[in-house]
Design an enzyme around this catalytic site. Sequence first.
Site, PDB file in Angstrom:
ATOM      1  N   ASP A 189     -84.369 -38.669 -23.432  1.00  0.00           N
ATOM      2  CA  ASP A 189     -83.386 -37.612 -23.676  1.00  0.00           C
ATOM      3  C   ASP A 189     -82.811 -37.068 -22.370  1.00  0.00           C
ATOM      4  OD1 ASP A 189     -83.938 -38.055 -26.276  1.00  0.00           O
ATOM      5  OD2 ASP A 189     -84.452 -35.998 -26.800  1.00  0.00           O
ATOM      6  N   ASP A 228     -31.930 -35.369 -20.908  1.00  0.00           N
ATOM      7  CA  ASP A 228     -32.730 -36.594 -20.909  1.00  0.00           C
ATOM      8  C   ASP A 228     -33.896 -36.484 -21.885  1.00  0.00           C
ATOM      9  OD1 ASP A 228     -33.806 -34.829 -18.536  1.00  0.00           O
ATOM     10  OD2 ASP A 228     -35.446 -36.113 -19.209  1.00  0.00           O
ATOM     11  N   GLY A 241     -44.052 -46.072 -22.463  1.00  0.00           N
ATOM     12  CA  GLY A 241     -43.788 -46.878 -23.649  1.00  0.00           C
ATOM     13  C   GLY A 241     -42.356 -47.374 -23.642  1.00  0.00           C
ATOM     14  N   LEU A 242     -41.440 -46.499 -23.192  1.00  0.00           N
ATOM     15  CA  LEU A 242     -40.029 -46.869 -23.139  1.00  0.00           C
ATOM     16  C   LEU A 242     -39.809 -48.000 -22.139  1.00  0.00           C
ATOM     17  CD1 LEU A 242     -37.452 -45.693 -24.469  1.00  0.00           C
ATOM     18  CD2 LEU A 242     -37.031 -44.522 -22.304  1.00  0.00           C
TER      19      LEU A 242
END
Lengths: 527, 430
Positions: A36, A287, A422-423
């Site tokens: 533990d 934007d 991602g773009l």
Amino acid sequence: MELTFWTYEGPPHVGAIRVVTSMTGVHMVLHAPQGDTYADLLFTMIERNGARPPVTYTTFQARDLGGDTAGLVIQTLRDATERFKPKILVVGDSCTAELLQDQPGSLAEGTDLSVPVIPLELTAYSRKENWGASETLYHLVRGLLSSQAPAPGWTRPEPPKDRRPRVNLLGPSTLGFRCRDDVEEITRLLDSVGVDVLVTAPAGASPEDLLRIPHADANVCLYPEVGGATCTWLQRTFKQPTIKTVPIGVGATLDFLREIAAVTGVDVEHAIDEAQSRLPWYSKSVDSTYLTAKRVFVFGDATHAIAAARVARDELGFDVVGLGTYSRELARDVRAAAETHGVEPLISDNYLEIESKIAELQPELVLGTQMERHIAKRLGIACAVISTPSHVQDYPARYSPQMGFEGANVLFDTWVHPLMMGLEEHLLTMFREDFEFNDGAKPSHLGAHAGKKQSTETAAAADMGGQPTPTSPDGLAWEVEAEHELKKIPFFVRGKARRNTEKYALERGMQQISVETLYEAKAHFGR
Amino acid sequence: MSHQANPAEVALPIPGCSDSPVNQERGQRAVFCGLTSIIWLHRKIQDAFFLVVGSRTCAHLIQSAAGVMIFAEPRFATAVLQDRDLAGMADCNEELDRVVDQVVQRRPDIRTLFLVGSCPSEVIKLDLANAAQRLSERYAGRVRIAEYSGSGIETTFTQGEDNCLKGLVATLPKAPAENRSLLIVGSLPDIVEDQFLRLFEQLGIGPVHFFPARKSDGLPAVGPGTAFLLAQPYLGETARALLKRGAHALSAPFPLGAEGTHDWLRAAADAWEIAPDQFEAAVAAPLARAERAVARQREALDGKRISFLPDSQLEIPLARFLHRECGMQLVEIGTPYLDQQLSAAELALLPDGPRLTEGQDLDVQLDRVRNDRPDLTVCGLGIANPLEAEGLRTKWSIELMFTPIHGFDQAGDLAELFVRPLNRQSRLRF
């Protein structure tokens, strides 16, 4: 028994260790088997603490079980008290020791240790980490303060006029999410409106600090998972009002200031007018138009999930398509929040369930924990981490709060960044099939000898004359042209377009999907 | 400790016994439990699933130790005991059957499912052997159900693998007495196995099998014709189980470093009665390569002082390597458990002087480290940063379990693991 692959929270004793590790002058004796002690690495590796947690484990083994494990507890209590000379000793047990029923708390109280003892009952088989943290803070505060409790019916006198109002910040702890920077940010914010912070606990507090808690005019419940039970007790016992707004996001920070004003009487209007966050302007700037109605799935502890959903909708213009938490103790609050977003709340600590929900909803952004980050990575969806469970990268070297006006700036940057990435990825994918910038083409500055074989594949496909190829498990066949058209759709909505089209075709009993079907479905679903 | 076998019962025929004095310590320990070994075992046995029957603590431990492997759906999980299981409201056996069924449904690709006992399952005396037998019948022909204990009250860290393999020994097919073969025992990375296979082939030693095998249907047969070599020092129980199956043990140092690997291979060559000059000729090239690779790292380590905190039982062979091949001075060698018989060949190579400590009393041991101030301390993850914060350089011991370190072609890499923290120290200006 419950099948568990990954767990959002550790056992309750890990929550207890978080609280004692946050404080100074407190030591814990934990009755637990060897093994533990892995808990140490959470603090020294994930949060990079430069000291071991102030915990002594009994680390009993099989050979001790036949003998006197209670004797081992008493010996450990004596050794730890002697070596570390704490001002307070917290005593508890982990799951295995709980089964032995040695009652280490009672043993400690029955042993002359020359140090005040706070015993804990951590109920490892029904509770989890955050509950353990909350329970430990509550017992520490109550244990130290209950002798000061005024008689029932006592009313709190008006605070003196010759000093600034003061509050306590309750709930920040080690292994919390950005607690270090949130405390700094909120302390500065409160100072700017003329309010002092008297005690911050458990983070950085000593037992003496806990004794001063009742001298503040109110308690700020900064992290309800850890501080909620303590605030409730203080409100009942010492009539200290609880400030409940969690200041994550511009809107919530403004609400927080208004609540501070209502409770302490300070004037915050000037501060509100002067509010310095770049988030609103960044969100308005053109934007950011592409952020409009991005579909976002939110999951985390209740505090951060509720706050993130509000920021996502009101401050970034996203659509919240899912909201959930693993904090069952605060499930009610998340249910209420989910209703305001018009989504079904997901209350679960089964990560497989969360994964299948995300796969089903196909959001464009996931705001979650490290677990959801991994899920999103597998599913190819953008993700930002907003809550524990966290990993070493969630304890950044730079100042990076989530709360207050600077926290809002941090949220804007950290949530928009993965979408931006991602773009970029989408642009790469798009150009992969471009006549000019495809994979086979060398960059133009490297000469003009490339790009010969780029169109053979396309030509071969055209030669097949639109023969349908069965691609759907429902027996639906996509015509080659339709498949090609589908590939022109940005990859992050392609899955959704495919499913919508197939659903549309199935509902109409169609066998084949043509380019026409694709666009009819698009018109039908409006996306 | 249940691991202390009775030597009179099955004596390992290993000659020699070191008379190094060993300090026994008892007190707080800072070691992982045997469940941790699931992290490398599940990668080694590619069609096995490990189901821990335990608590949320068990699940949290494995997840915290495994950390980065979350990207895939893991082939391990925990059946977390709940209040109702303990209060007798639910029948633990029925619950276990239900959970196993969930796993088998979800992962039709698995061929062996290990039920792994934990501290709580041991304390409530849940009979996993019985459960494994019952479930084996239910899934006969599809999934083999095995069991072992990885509990912290019985095992530390690498002993989990020992218990797992010991359990598997009983299921190994029986080899006819006249079938002579070499069995290499202990998980090794695939690339290291392949290197050893090539060497054994050049030496004309074979057939060679590895245990555990990569696939459940590749379990080696064992019998009186089987000679086995331990690749890892923590497999005492497995060795004794193999002896009971009639196999015989080859005594050697462990294949860490150029010398260790050379002597380890020699033990097999001797058993196969390969002439010494033929053996030396066959290993000359890789041995020279290993020595060259180690020599490149030696300068950084030569004369530096090192202490080991108890962790994986690899401490003694590592100390031997670092002293004899890299010139390090040994201050303290702590090990969670010292198997005198298995370590005899290693202990014989250790110099006089270092403190040899079995077991642990953590705070007292850390006081000694602070007092000794060695140049390098090998320790667990929980202790490394605190020692670094005190200005002491450390090497995480767990990295030695996940990095290929055995054999000639890894000897240089092994030395480099110890050079890196010192290298880092010499680069940083602030």
